[in-house]
Structure formats: C-alpha cells, structure tokens
Enzyme design. Structure first.
Site, short mmCIF file in Angstrom:
data_model
loop_
_atom_site.label_atom_id
_atom_site.label_comp_id
_atom_site.label_asym_id
_atom_site.label_seq_id
_atom_site.Cartn_x
_atom_site.Cartn_y
_atom_site.Cartn_z
CB SER A 181 0.48 37.89 67.66
OG SER A 181 -0.09 37.09 68.42
CG MET A 302 -5.17 37.49 67.29
SD MET A 302 -6.06 36.16 67.59
CE MET A 302 -5.61 35.54 69.41
#
Length: 363
Positions: A181, A302
């Site tokens: 991500s 995250m």
C-alpha cells in the site's frame, strides 16, 4: 502537534485542506502558493509532512519534490488528479521519493473534499511517521552540502541489482502473492526488478491504488523488469514469468478453471476497506491451491490488510515474508503480520527477492 505544510496554487484548496486538518486539533498548519514558496518554508517552518500539488505555475510539484528530497528530505504526500497524465506524474513523484498520494477532487471541490477527508487525514498521519530511506539520493544530498561522496557510501546506497543465477524448475508449481500500500510502488520496483525473466512461478500483486494508477503502474513495472507485467482487467490464466497487478477500485481474486488457475478482477467487496484487498486475494488463493504451494509477501502500507489472511496461510503450512521495519516506509501491514505471529520470515526490502528465490527453489 504535527507540523503540516500545504502547498497548492488554489486559495480554495489551501483553505479547504487547512480546514480539514485544523478540525483535527493536533496539526500546526502552514501554506504555500507554489514550489518556490514551499522551499522557503521548509527551513523556516520545518514541517513533519508536506502535501504537494503537482500542477502549479512556475516551479511545479515534481520540480519542488525533487528539490525537497535533495535539500531537506521529509515525508511528502502528492495531491494528484485521477487522469492518465496524473497517474504517470504521480508514479514519477513516488520514484523521486514521495511517500503517498491523495486524490484531488475532480467535481465541485467544496463537496468532493468531504468525501475524501477521512482517507486524506489517515494518509497524511501515516506519512508524517513514515521512514524515509537514509540512502535515497544520498550522493546528490552530499554534493549539495559540498561533501565528498566516498566509495563506501556509494556501495551502501547502490540497489541490490538483478539476481543473476537461473532458478531450476521447482518440484512444485506455486503462486507468489504480494500485498502493498503506502510506499508500495518503489517497494515493488525493489522486489521485482532483480527477478530473472524465467522466474518459475507467477506473481500476483494487490497494490492499493485507483484503477487509473494501477494501469500506469503495471506499464512502468513492465519497462523496468525482466518479467512480463500486466494489469488484470479481464480473466487471465496464470503463467510463470509473469506479474499480475490487480486493477484498482476492484478486488483481485484467483479462481480455478479446467485449464488452470486464473486471476480476475471482481467488484470491490465492501467488507474490505482497501482495494484491491490483500486479504481477499490470499483467501481466494487458499481456496484454489494447497497452502504449501503459496508464498505470501506483505510489504509497506498503513493498516493491516493482508495480515489476517497471511497468518492463516502460514498456520496452514504456506510460506510468508514480511518486510522488516527498518526498510518499510510504513510498517503497518507487515508489522501487523509480524505481531500476529504469521510471518515466516522478516526481511529488509533489498533482500526479499533473494529470499523469495530461495523459497521457490526449495519448494
């Protein structure tokens, strides 16, 4: 308090973004109208994180980012439009050192900004704590300060390089599942670029991104890698030596067909917060393949997407690799895997490719 510098040529955008973060109560905010003014405020304000518009008159966002990363590196979040041009520019920004990007509202700004506010704040909070590589563009920073760039530092900052040894055909066919991500595109560069063209297992990637960006990401990786890299926009049979990047704004799943295992884009499942979902990818893979034939790699990002499914994979006999904290831009996703006890190996980014080849060779 987190010191945030908002850089945008639009007074309305500066006001709206400033209002969102001011309402959080724990941000100290400064604004800049262009890249030149932003550079002046880097020293005077010393921000913990910067949001940076790409299109500005005079010094644009990419030129400003380039200067920031050389003169005073700090976490930068790009504000990007969801267009093909915006995607290419955003990927260039990520390669220059930006930590993440956020969607720039395309409709009525005052209305659309509320739609992205929560993700915007979460992204900026994560970026403010991001770990920047100490060796990224080190030679340029040293030259800027007038210091001598000596050979030992050059060796430290050099990329790991392409893995030259040729893998033999493993006794077992398998699939590599990769999740990433925030900070993911440069991490994917580091993972995939060293792998040889005859890598014997297909690699399936769930990178959190909008659809416009994943198409550009796949094209960029295809240019950089010996492996063939494609975006999964239609059902496709998995083949060795190919990397399959999930289309953004959808989920990437694996299904079994008489001809073999296929990757396909599925409508985003609201049960998962991020898309393409790593948890959903891994779960679908476990439904069509034996755990021993699967290797999960969870890299920077995250949140915790992928940690639950990869922990189940590890417990069932599959192999898992978590990126180590010392190299992850944001150690959320791999950290969650480690904390859950689901990481078979915890490896710094520049060594993940070598570890992956070792696991495939012994499969």
């Amino acid at each position: 308090m987190t010191r945030l510098l908002i850089v945008d040529d639009s007074p309305l955008m500066r006001r709206l973004l400033g209002g969102i973060f001011a309402a959080e109560g724990d941000f100290e905010i400064e604004t800049a109208r262009n890249g030149t003014e932003a550079l002046d405020k880097l020293t005077a304000f010393s921000p913990d994180v910067v949001t940076l518009d790409i299109h500005m008159p005079g010094m644009d966002g990419l030129a400003c980012l380039d200067r920031i990363m050389v003169e005073r590196p700090c976490p930068v979040v790009m504000v990007s439009s969801l267009t093909a041009e915006g995607a290419a520019e955003t990927l260039e920004a990520l390669s220059l050192g930006a930590v993440a990007f956020v969607e720039k509202p395309s409709g009525p700004v005052s209305i659309e900004i509320e739609r992205i506010a929560a993700d915007l704040v979460a992204t900026v909070r994560a970026a403010a704590t991001a770990r920047l590589s100490r060796t990224h563009r080190l030679s340029e920073r040293l030259r800027k300060r007038g210091e001598r760039f000596i050979a030992p530092l050059a060796r430290i900052s050099a990329p790991a390089g392409r893995i030259r040894r040729k893998p033999h055909q493993p006794s077992r066919k398998g699939i590599v599942l990769v999740g990433s991500s925030t900070g993911g595109p440069p991490a994917l560069d580091a993972l995939l670029a060293p792998l040889p063209a005859d890598f014997p297992w297909p690699i399936v990637v769930a990178q959190h991104m909008p659809a416009t960006f994943t198409k550009a990401l796949a094209a960029r990786l295809d240019r950089l890698c010996a492996l063939s890299v494609v975006e999964v926009s239609a059902p496709v049979l998995l083949d060795a030596g190919t990397v399959y990047v999930g289309r953004g704004d959808a989920d990437l799943i694996l299904v079994s067909r008489p001809t073999g295992v296929m990757a396909m884009a599925a409508p985003a499942d609201a049960a998962y917060h991020w898309h393409p979902s790593v948890d959903r990818l891994v779960s679908s893979a476990m439904a069509v393949a034996e755990p021993e034939s699967l290797i999960g790699v969870l890299m920077t990002g995250m949140g915790a997407d992928g940690a639950e499914a990869m922990t189940r994979l590890y417990g069932a006999g599959g192999q898992t690799i978590a990126e180590a904290e010392d190299s992850a831009v944001v150690w959320g996703m791999p950290g969650a895997l480690v904390k859950a006890g689901g990481a078979g190996f915890v490896v710094s980014l520049r060594r993940i490719a070598a570890r992956l080849i070792d696991l495939v060779l012994t499969a």
